[in-house]
Write a protein that holds these residues in place. Structure first.
Motif, mmCIF file in Angstrom:
data_model
loop_
_atom_site.group_PDB
_atom_site.id
_atom_site.type_symbol
_atom_site.label_atom_id
_atom_site.label_comp_id
_atom_site.label_asym_id
_atom_site.label_seq_id
_atom_site.Cartn_x
_atom_site.Cartn_y
_atom_site.Cartn_z
ATOM 1 N N LEU A 169 -11.884 -0.403 -4.150
ATOM 2 C CA LEU A 169 -12.255 0.679 -3.573
ATOM 3 C C LEU A 169 -11.157 1.639 -3.192
ATOM 4 N N ALA A 170 -10.068 0.995 -2.851
ATOM 5 C CA ALA A 170 -8.799 1.980 -2.571
ATOM 6 C C ALA A 170 -8.606 2.647 -3.860
ATOM 7 N N SER A 171 -8.484 2.286 -4.779
ATOM 8 C CA SER A 171 -8.037 3.047 -5.959
ATOM 9 C C SER A 171 -8.880 4.181 -6.300
ATOM 10 N N PHE A 172 -10.400 3.947 -6.233
ATOM 11 C CA PHE A 172 -11.334 5.059 -6.530
ATOM 12 C C PHE A 172 -11.471 6.213 -5.150
ATOM 13 N N GLY A 173 -10.995 5.813 -3.816
ATOM 14 C CA GLY A 173 -10.898 6.361 -2.823
ATOM 15 C C GLY A 173 -9.528 7.501 -2.987
ATOM 16 N N LEU A 174 -8.502 6.833 -3.329
ATOM 17 C CA LEU A 174 -7.291 7.668 -3.410
ATOM 18 C C LEU A 174 -7.331 8.674 -4.614
ATOM 19 N N SER A 175 -8.078 8.211 -5.758
ATOM 20 C CA SER A 175 -8.088 9.146 -6.878
ATOM 21 C C SER A 175 -9.113 10.152 -6.576
ATOM 22 N N SER A 176 -10.195 9.857 -5.920
ATOM 23 C CA SER A 176 -11.081 11.044 -5.543
ATOM 24 C C SER A 176 -10.610 12.251 -4.734
ATOM 25 N N ALA A 177 -9.845 11.545 -3.426
ATOM 26 C CA ALA A 177 -9.389 12.573 -2.727
ATOM 27 C C ALA A 177 -8.139 13.463 -3.327
ATOM 28 N N LEU A 178 -7.163 12.733 -4.191
ATOM 29 C CA LEU A 178 -6.195 13.487 -4.675
ATOM 30 C C LEU A 178 -6.483 14.388 -5.783
ATOM 31 N N THR A 179 -7.620 13.929 -6.661
ATOM 32 C CA THR A 179 -8.046 14.805 -7.690
ATOM 33 C C THR A 179 -8.797 16.200 -7.098
ATOM 34 N N MET A 180 -9.265 16.023 -5.806
ATOM 35 C CA MET A 180 -10.025 17.165 -5.323
ATOM 36 C C MET A 180 -8.702 18.071 -4.529
ATOM 37 N N TRP B 49 0.982 -1.025 0.026
ATOM 38 C CA TRP B 49 0.117 0.065 0.078
ATOM 39 C C TRP B 49 0.968 1.263 0.094
ATOM 40 N N ILE B 50 1.951 1.145 0.455
ATOM 41 C CA ILE B 50 3.059 2.321 0.549
ATOM 42 C C ILE B 50 3.472 2.446 -0.981
ATOM 43 N N ILE B 51 3.394 1.546 -1.685
ATOM 44 C CA ILE B 51 3.818 1.600 -3.321
ATOM 45 C C ILE B 51 2.555 2.109 -3.916
ATOM 46 N N ILE B 52 1.399 1.755 -3.579
ATOM 47 C CA ILE B 52 0.183 2.214 -4.323
ATOM 48 C C ILE B 52 0.086 3.626 -4.036
ATOM 49 N N LEU B 53 0.341 3.819 -2.702
ATOM 50 C CA LEU B 53 0.015 5.348 -2.561
ATOM 51 C C LEU B 53 0.904 6.449 -3.223
ATOM 52 N N PHE B 54 2.314 6.157 -3.173
ATOM 53 C CA PHE B 54 3.237 6.973 -3.782
ATOM 54 C C PHE B 54 2.734 7.012 -5.281
ATOM 55 N N THR B 55 2.494 5.849 -5.929
ATOM 56 C CA THR B 55 2.200 5.947 -7.243
ATOM 57 C C THR B 55 0.739 6.850 -7.744
ATOM 58 N N SER B 56 -0.326 6.562 -6.833
ATOM 59 C CA SER B 56 -1.317 7.554 -6.882
ATOM 60 C C SER B 56 -1.047 9.032 -6.773
ATOM 61 N N ILE B 57 -0.060 9.336 -5.866
ATOM 62 C CA ILE B 57 0.114 10.870 -5.950
ATOM 63 C C ILE B 57 1.050 11.286 -6.959
ATOM 64 N N ASN B 58 1.802 10.497 -7.530
ATOM 65 C CA ASN B 58 2.803 10.969 -8.773
ATOM 66 C C ASN B 58 1.960 10.996 -10.062
ATOM 67 N N SER B 59 0.797 9.756 -10.023
ATOM 68 C CA SER B 59 -0.087 10.099 -11.134
ATOM 69 C C SER B 59 -1.227 10.892 -11.237
ATOM 70 N N LEU C 270 -8.229 7.129 5.533
ATOM 71 C CA LEU C 270 -8.558 6.315 4.346
ATOM 72 C C LEU C 270 -7.507 5.321 4.250
ATOM 73 N N LEU C 271 -6.354 5.530 4.361
ATOM 74 C CA LEU C 271 -5.325 4.365 4.220
ATOM 75 C C LEU C 271 -5.407 3.320 5.360
ATOM 76 N N LEU C 272 -5.637 4.123 6.578
ATOM 77 C CA LEU C 272 -5.790 3.007 7.807
ATOM 78 C C LEU C 272 -6.768 1.876 7.539
ATOM 79 N N VAL C 273 -7.747 2.427 7.037
ATOM 80 C CA VAL C 273 -9.054 1.456 6.694
ATOM 81 C C VAL C 273 -8.436 0.678 5.764
#
Length: 221
Positions: A136-147, A58-68, A173-176
């Motif tokens: 769910l994590a993919s759409f949650g991270l993308s929604s928050a980071l888009t806003m 999830w650390i890898i996915i988190l930093f990937t989502s932030i960068n993308s 979100l990440l903890l859940v």
């Protein structure tokens, strides 16, 4: 109004298809990061603990989502944003961005999972629930980071600002996500952690609803 929403989504995908190097670059980023982790932990000689496997993924996915996703509004120039303002409603703009980046992040997450499980092992007991958590994590991270990208684009030093804003927003979100995915890895009875899945769905719905209501005020500024 509905046609403008689908037009915006198709525009995002067409722009990505014309500049495939961005998506290819993110795939290369996530694969190279996983390979570095594989070399660092020396999996052939040591068994990776389940908690470490889950947290590292999830650390890898988190930093990937932030960068993308962080570039979603930052990369748009003022002329194009003004054109969007006259073309469609702000609600359709933010929803189209969320759908587009949610789809891209889902592709990256599952691609990362397949490569990660190939080189780091696959200890997951309940693949169906783990896949649901990833979705769910993919759409949650993308929604928050888009806003957050829309907020940061209105200020100087937007790249640094989004890194600061994302931590307090993404941490709950990440903890859940980590808790729910760990339960799926252990193969625990689904009824015992269905509350975590529902909480993850609720967080996603809240993020989308807040973005839908507040983005028009941000857009007018």
């Amino acid at each position: 109004m509905k046609s403008s929403f689908f037009t915006l989504i198709s525009k995002e995908f067409l722009a990505e298809w014309r500049q495939r190097y961005a998506l290819n670059g993110m795939l290369l980023y996530i694969i190279s990061t996983i390979f570095v982790c594989y070399l660092s932990f020396n999996i052939k000689n040591t068994d990776l603990q389940l908690v470490t496997w889950n947290a590292l993924f999830w650390i890898i996915i988190l930093f990937t989502s932030i960068n993308s996703i962080a570039k979603s509004f930052i990369q748009e120039n003022e002329g194009r944003l003004l054109y969007y303002y006259s073309l469609a409603s702000p609600q359709h703009i933010i929803l189209s961005k969320i759908v587009y980046y949610g789809t891209i992040m889902t592709i990256l997450s599952f691609a990362g999972y397949f490569f990660y499980s190939f080189v780091m092992g696959n200890p997951i007991q309940d693949l169906t629930m783990f896949a649901l958590v990833v979705l769910l994590a993919s759409f949650g991270l993308s929604s928050a980071l888009t806003m957050l990208s829309g907020i940061a684009s209105k200020a100087p030093n937007s790249t640094s600002l989004i890194a600061i804003l994302s931590f307090p927003v993404l941490l709950p979100l990440l903890l859940v996500i980590i808790k729910a995915s760990k339960n799926a890895m252990d193969g625990i009875n689904r009824s015992l952690y269905m509350d975590d899945i529902l909480l993850l769905v609720a967080i996603n719905a809240i993020i989308v609803a807040v973005s839908y209501m507040l983005f028009p005020y941000l857009w007018r500024s």
